[in-house]
Design a protein around this motif. Sequence first.
Motif, PDB file in Angstrom:
ATOM      1  N   VAL A 196     -53.383  31.921  62.101  1.00 21.64           N
ATOM      2  CA  VAL A 196     -52.485  31.639  60.983  1.00 21.64           C
ATOM      3  C   VAL A 196     -51.913  30.240  61.187  1.00 21.64           C
ATOM      4  N   THR A 197     -52.063  29.383  60.177  1.00 20.23           N
ATOM      5  CA  THR A 197     -51.488  28.041  60.257  1.00 20.23           C
ATOM      6  C   THR A 197     -50.431  27.913  59.169  1.00 20.23           C
ATOM      7  N   ARG A 198     -49.216  27.616  59.602  1.00 23.31           N
ATOM      8  CA  ARG A 198     -48.128  27.477  58.631  1.00 23.31           C
ATOM      9  C   ARG A 198     -48.134  26.081  58.029  1.00 23.31           C
ATOM     10  N   SER A 267     -49.204  40.697  58.289  1.00 23.11           N
ATOM     11  CA  SER A 267     -48.222  40.825  57.212  1.00 23.11           C
ATOM     12  C   SER A 267     -47.597  39.480  56.881  1.00 23.11           C
ATOM     13  N   PHE A 268     -47.011  39.443  55.699  1.00 21.18           N
ATOM     14  CA  PHE A 268     -46.250  38.277  55.250  1.00 21.18           C
ATOM     15  C   PHE A 268     -44.797  38.716  55.069  1.00 21.18           C
ATOM     16  N   PRO A 269     -43.921  38.384  55.974  1.00 22.50           N
ATOM     17  CA  PRO A 269     -42.511  38.727  55.765  1.00 22.50           C
ATOM     18  C   PRO A 269     -41.886  37.766  54.748  1.00 22.50           C
ATOM     19  N   GLN A 284     -46.991  32.057  49.840  1.00 22.17           N
ATOM     20  CA  GLN A 284     -46.910  31.852  51.282  1.00 22.17           C
ATOM     21  C   GLN A 284     -47.643  30.578  51.676  1.00 22.17           C
ATOM     22  N   VAL A 286     -49.329  29.288  53.910  1.00 15.34           N
ATOM     23  CA  VAL A 286     -50.068  29.526  55.161  1.00 15.34           C
ATOM     24  C   VAL A 286     -51.562  29.541  54.894  1.00 15.34           C
TER      25      VAL A 286
ATOM     26  N   SER B 127     -53.447  33.793  66.514  1.00 17.71           N
ATOM     27  CA  SER B 127     -52.461  32.744  66.775  1.00 17.71           C
ATOM     28  C   SER B 127     -51.726  32.392  65.495  1.00 17.71           C
ATOM     29  N   GLU B 129     -49.565  29.029  64.084  1.00 18.95           N
ATOM     30  CA  GLU B 129     -49.373  27.633  64.452  1.00 18.95           C
ATOM     31  C   GLU B 129     -48.464  26.959  63.441  1.00 18.95           C
ATOM     32  N   VAL B 165     -49.796  40.251  63.860  1.00 12.18           N
ATOM     33  CA  VAL B 165     -49.421  38.858  63.638  1.00 12.18           C
ATOM     34  C   VAL B 165     -48.865  38.725  62.225  1.00 12.18           C
TER      35      VAL B 165
END
Lengths: 348, 190
Positions: A196-198, A267-269, A284, A286, B127, B129, B165
């Motif tokens: 996951v990359t924010r 999940s996506f909080p 989101q 992401v 992960s 990031e 995650v």
Amino acid sequence: MSRSISSIAFLVLAPLLPLVAFAQLRVEFPTDAPVAVASADWGESRISPRGGALVLDLRTSLSLKNTSAQTVRGISLLVTAAELTAGGKASVTVPSLNVKPGETFPVRIDLRLLRPAAGFNAPVEVTLDGVLFDTLAFYGPNKLNSRRAMLAWEMEARRDRKFYLDALSRGEDTLRREVSATIARMDAQPRLDVQVTRGRVTAAEPGERVQLAAANVAESPIEIVSGTAERAGAELRLPSFQLRNRSANAVRFVDVGWMSRDARGGSFPIEIAMGPGARATAEQPVTLRFADAQTGLSAYIATVEFGDGTVWVPSRRPGRVSPEEQRLTELYRRRGLAALAAELRKFD
Amino acid sequence: MNRHLTEQTLALLAGGDLNGWEGWLARRHVRSCGACRSAYAEFVAVRGAIRDSAVDLPPGLDWAGLSREIQANIRVGLEAAECVRPVEAAPQPLGWRAGAAFATLTAVVLIGWYLSVPKFVPRPFASVEAGAAVVEATPSGVELKHGSQGFALLNPRANRVTYSVDTQGARAQYVDVETGQVTIANVALD
């Protein structure tokens, strides 16, 4: 050169290890906390070099005492190392407890610190983030939103115990069958394999906007009206959900779970303020990167927190195994059906 | 043969050392000559007495002691020979302090090299990031890395670990085999 320095530092520090371990971890609870530290064991800690840094493995076992007048159902300890991780936080939470007033219980914290060989400055701090009682009352600073998570786990635990108790009331064979089904579900879960990359990233490969499947259940206070994401190869970018509050209560948080066709999930909080009947869109920022191309992703409502602090969880959560299910099935594996039945009755 | 045999011939005949034609003539003469026969008999008697006295060893003779004494004498002889051998110039040995220092330095370098060899780092399952910071779920636990620094919550003894995650971080969920408690280790980016 730096490796040599770290190696020499290791040789110098190794004999001082118990002192180093003690100095690197500080456990401090508020004086009015309903739980107190009865004892702390710093055994089995060790130190070793890795490249130009030193790795400290701190194995700590705390014995905590319930000093309140209520039964403790869960505890969350906040672990902070601001100097090391630029604001990162960690927590160790033990849900599904049944600790009566005056009783003690263990909490183990196994930490690994990666530090430059030259620097041993501020220690890691372990503090109390929250305690949940059997009345669902909560104590604690709640810096890591422990209240919401612990409340959700407690609701799930009550749901799961009730499910197994109902099975037990239909006979031990029924209970055994249901527990076996849970174990099979755990065994069938594939290894989580996603990055996951924010933040918005500059995409090298253009994608196409695809619909996400909405797995709504009738009882859910929040409905996923629609969901989309940009798909490019093995990536899903910028998932977006249109939500509707079907309940008569204000909502302040929604945890939207996602699951791939091969049962990988996450999940996506989403912190979101929605009045009764309101609609809102939550995007989101992401990117989800999978090991292989995804043909579809389904979304479902995993947790809802209302404005008054109460929490809703689905009657059966798809796919994922709850902490209580994991605890009860492990008890069944290790000690058998009679021990599981006795444990279920203890909470009844 | 009218002349008497000489003492030398009689001694050789008594010892069985006179063979061939001379031995036949001497034995023939002894049989016919009383004086020579008498002298021959004396030689034979003396020879028997000498053989008997050789068989009977002196009383109280200690063979083991005698052996030790002979070996000691040999060693004394060898050492005495060493003493009189010309002295050769021996190479100057390294001092023990220098040797100990060299051995210690070698040990430190070898241990340092061994310990600095990069260890196996398991590939993360998942992960999250954000900028320079990353949270990784690995078989050993959930780890937050920021440059050369970081910390991880390790999975203690557990039969099964379930990872999850979200956009905030990663979690490991397991049942501690010692306490039977389910524990959730959560590491968040912020």
